[in-house]
Write a protein that holds these residues in place. Structure first.
Motif, PDB file in Angstrom:
ATOM      1  N   ILE A 181       3.832   7.821  -2.272  1.00 59.87           N
ATOM      2  CA  ILE A 181       2.427   7.560  -1.955  1.00 59.87           C
ATOM      3  C   ILE A 181       1.803   6.657  -3.017  1.00 59.87           C
ATOM      4  O   ILE A 181       1.109   5.690  -2.703  1.00 59.87           O
ATOM      5  N   GLY A 182       2.078   6.950  -4.268  1.00 58.42           N
ATOM      6  CA  GLY A 182       1.538   6.126  -5.355  1.00 58.42           C
ATOM      7  C   GLY A 182       2.034   4.696  -5.312  1.00 58.42           C
ATOM      8  O   GLY A 182       1.269   3.748  -5.486  1.00 58.42           O
ATOM      9  N   SER A 183       3.325   4.519  -5.046  1.00 56.61           N
ATOM     10  CA  SER A 183       3.854   3.155  -4.990  1.00 56.61           C
ATOM     11  C   SER A 183       3.371   2.433  -3.743  1.00 56.61           C
ATOM     12  O   SER A 183       3.124   1.226  -3.775  1.00 56.61           O
ATOM     13  N   GLY A 184       3.205   3.158  -2.638  1.00 54.88           N
ATOM     14  CA  GLY A 184       2.660   2.543  -1.427  1.00 54.88           C
ATOM     15  C   GLY A 184       1.234   2.076  -1.637  1.00 54.88           C
ATOM     16  O   GLY A 184       0.853   0.974  -1.243  1.00 54.88           O
ATOM     17  N   CYS A 185       0.432   2.911  -2.297  1.00 52.31           N
ATOM     18  CA  CYS A 185      -0.961   2.537  -2.576  1.00 52.31           C
ATOM     19  C   CYS A 185      -1.032   1.387  -3.566  1.00 52.31           C
ATOM     20  O   CYS A 185      -1.959   0.581  -3.518  1.00 52.31           O
ATOM     21  N   ALA A 186      -0.055   1.290  -4.460  1.00 55.46           N
ATOM     22  CA  ALA A 186      -0.031   0.181  -5.419  1.00 55.46           C
ATOM     23  C   ALA A 186       0.285  -1.139  -4.718  1.00 55.46           C
ATOM     24  O   ALA A 186      -0.142  -2.201  -5.161  1.00 55.46           O
ATOM     25  N   LEU A 187       1.025  -1.087  -3.616  1.00 53.12           N
ATOM     26  CA  LEU A 187       1.355  -2.300  -2.874  1.00 53.12           C
ATOM     27  C   LEU A 187       0.196  -2.807  -2.036  1.00 53.12           C
ATOM     28  O   LEU A 187       0.108  -3.991  -1.729  1.00 53.12           O
ATOM     29  N   TYR A 188      -0.719  -1.909  -1.654  1.00 52.69           N
ATOM     30  CA  TYR A 188      -1.802  -2.266  -0.735  1.00 52.69           C
ATOM     31  C   TYR A 188      -2.620  -3.470  -1.201  1.00 52.69           C
ATOM     32  O   TYR A 188      -2.860  -4.389  -0.423  1.00 52.69           O
ATOM     33  N   PRO A 189      -3.063  -3.523  -2.481  1.00 51.70           N
ATOM     34  CA  PRO A 189      -3.867  -4.677  -2.898  1.00 51.70           C
ATOM     35  C   PRO A 189      -3.113  -6.000  -2.840  1.00 51.70           C
ATOM     36  O   PRO A 189      -3.736  -7.052  -2.793  1.00 51.70           O
ATOM     37  N   LEU A 190      -1.798  -5.968  -2.838  1.00 51.33           N
ATOM     38  CA  LEU A 190      -1.028  -7.209  -2.796  1.00 51.33           C
ATOM     39  C   LEU A 190      -1.174  -7.927  -1.467  1.00 51.33           C
ATOM     40  O   LEU A 190      -0.898  -9.117  -1.367  1.00 51.33           O
ATOM     41  N   GLY A 191      -1.620  -7.225  -0.432  1.00 53.83           N
ATOM     42  CA  GLY A 191      -1.783  -7.836   0.883  1.00 53.83           C
ATOM     43  C   GLY A 191      -3.141  -8.473   1.094  1.00 53.83           C
ATOM     44  O   GLY A 191      -3.489  -8.849   2.205  1.00 53.83           O
ATOM     45  N   TRP A 192      -3.927  -8.624   0.051  1.00 51.97           N
ATOM     46  CA  TRP A 192      -5.285  -9.134   0.201  1.00 51.97           C
ATOM     47  C   TRP A 192      -5.348 -10.633   0.433  1.00 51.97           C
ATOM     48  O   TRP A 192      -6.418 -11.179   0.609  1.00 51.97           O
ATOM     49  N   ASP A 193      -4.228 -11.313   0.440  1.00 50.73           N
ATOM     50  CA  ASP A 193      -4.222 -12.748   0.727  1.00 50.73           C
ATOM     51  C   ASP A 193      -4.150 -13.028   2.223  1.00 50.73           C
ATOM     52  O   ASP A 193      -4.130 -14.176   2.629  1.00 50.73           O
ATOM     53  N   SER A 194      -4.120 -11.992   3.043  1.00 48.63           N
ATOM     54  CA  SER A 194      -3.988 -12.186   4.485  1.00 48.63           C
ATOM     55  C   SER A 194      -5.270 -12.765   5.074  1.00 48.63           C
ATOM     56  O   SER A 194      -6.362 -12.630   4.517  1.00 48.63           O
ATOM     57  N   GLU A 195      -5.141 -13.418   6.195  1.00 45.43           N
ATOM     58  CA  GLU A 195      -6.284 -14.022   6.885  1.00 45.43           C
ATOM     59  C   GLU A 195      -7.316 -12.968   7.272  1.00 45.43           C
ATOM     60  O   GLU A 195      -8.525 -13.215   7.214  1.00 45.43           O
ATOM     61  N   ALA A 231       1.963  -6.859  13.763  1.00 46.39           N
ATOM     62  CA  ALA A 231       0.552  -7.232  13.762  1.00 46.39           C
ATOM     63  C   ALA A 231      -0.173  -6.755  12.504  1.00 46.39           C
ATOM     64  O   ALA A 231      -1.299  -7.184  12.238  1.00 46.39           O
ATOM     65  N   ILE A 232       0.455  -5.872  11.722  1.00 47.58           N
ATOM     66  CA  ILE A 232      -0.137  -5.456  10.451  1.00 47.58           C
ATOM     67  C   ILE A 232      -0.249  -6.711   9.586  1.00 47.58           C
ATOM     68  O   ILE A 232       0.698  -7.490   9.494  1.00 47.58           O
ATOM     69  N   PRO A 233      -1.432  -6.943   8.950  1.00 45.54           N
ATOM     70  CA  PRO A 233      -1.739  -8.242   8.349  1.00 45.54           C
ATOM     71  C   PRO A 233      -0.751  -8.829   7.348  1.00 45.54           C
ATOM     72  O   PRO A 233      -0.665 -10.031   7.230  1.00 45.54           O
ATOM     73  N   SER A 234      -0.032  -8.042   6.577  1.00 45.04           N
ATOM     74  CA  SER A 234       0.866  -8.639   5.584  1.00 45.04           C
ATOM     75  C   SER A 234       2.120  -7.789   5.433  1.00 45.04           C
ATOM     76  O   SER A 234       2.145  -6.616   5.799  1.00 45.04           O
ATOM     77  N   ALA A 235       3.138  -8.399   4.863  1.00 45.06           N
ATOM     78  CA  ALA A 235       4.392  -7.677   4.615  1.00 45.06           C
ATOM     79  C   ALA A 235       4.169  -6.526   3.641  1.00 45.06           C
ATOM     80  O   ALA A 235       4.758  -5.450   3.795  1.00 45.06           O
ATOM     81  N   GLU A 236       3.290  -6.732   2.656  1.00 41.95           N
ATOM     82  CA  GLU A 236       3.004  -5.666   1.694  1.00 41.95           C
ATOM     83  C   GLU A 236       2.375  -4.463   2.387  1.00 41.95           C
ATOM     84  O   GLU A 236       2.689  -3.324   2.058  1.00 41.95           O
TER      85      GLU A 236
END
Length: 166
Positions: free
Chosen positions: A132-146, A76-81
């Motif tokens: 933590i740094g790489s995880g936080c870098a991935l977060y903005p990639l999920g902004w295409d979610s509904e 249920a988490i909005p995106s794979a990223e």
């Protein structure tokens, strides 16, 4: 109580604990992204969300539940990223917390932390910080979610939050 740490080691242990605690709190709190939906304030992080829409079948409308909670399932988490970010950042926080608690125990127990153990702990801390740094870098990639589109508007993108039209 005897300590296995020098003065620098005690400072390292204390700062390690503060950084690990701050990282864990930041990871757990759902305030990574703020917006609004149905004229209500909405916020969410990688695996938690505050204020979310729910379909009320009896009235055939959508209502906002104004409470915080985790997503119902990992899927249920909005995106794979964001799923990857949740795992990677959580693992990094866990490593930092493990090293910090071990270092704090080293302040009270003699011969717990040797020079080699200190170096290995520093390496584990470095790895935790990288995660933590790489995880936080991935977060903005999920902004295409509904979910983000609903909260921030259809014009939102990685570096443009847009405006909520709801």
């Amino acid at each position: 109580m005897a300590s296995s740490l020098t003065c620098a080691g005690v400072v390292w242990a204390f700062l390690s604990f503060l950084c690990a605690a701050a990282s864990c709190v930041g990871f757990f709190m759902p305030y990574w992204l703020l917006g609004s939906q149905l004229e209500k304030s909405v916020s969410f992080g990688t695996f938690r969300r505050c204020s979310y829409p729910v379909r009320d079948e009896s009235r055939q409308t959508t209502v906002m539940v104004e409470q915080c909670g985790r997503y119902a399932s990992f899927q249920a988490i909005p995106s794979a990223e964001w799923r990857i970010c949740t795992v990677v950042t959580g693992l990094g926080c866990g490593l930092l917390l493990l090293v910090a608690l071990t270092a704090l125990m080293g302040c009270c127990v003699s011969e717990l932390i040797s020079r080699t153990v200190g170096r290995v702990a520093g390496g584990i801390q470095f790895l935790g910080g990288l995660l933590i740094g790489s995880g936080c870098a991935l977060y903005p990639l999920g902004w295409d979610s509904e979910e983000v589109r609903q909260t921030c508007g259809n014009l939102s993108n990685q570096f443009e939050l847009g405006e909520s039209s709801s």
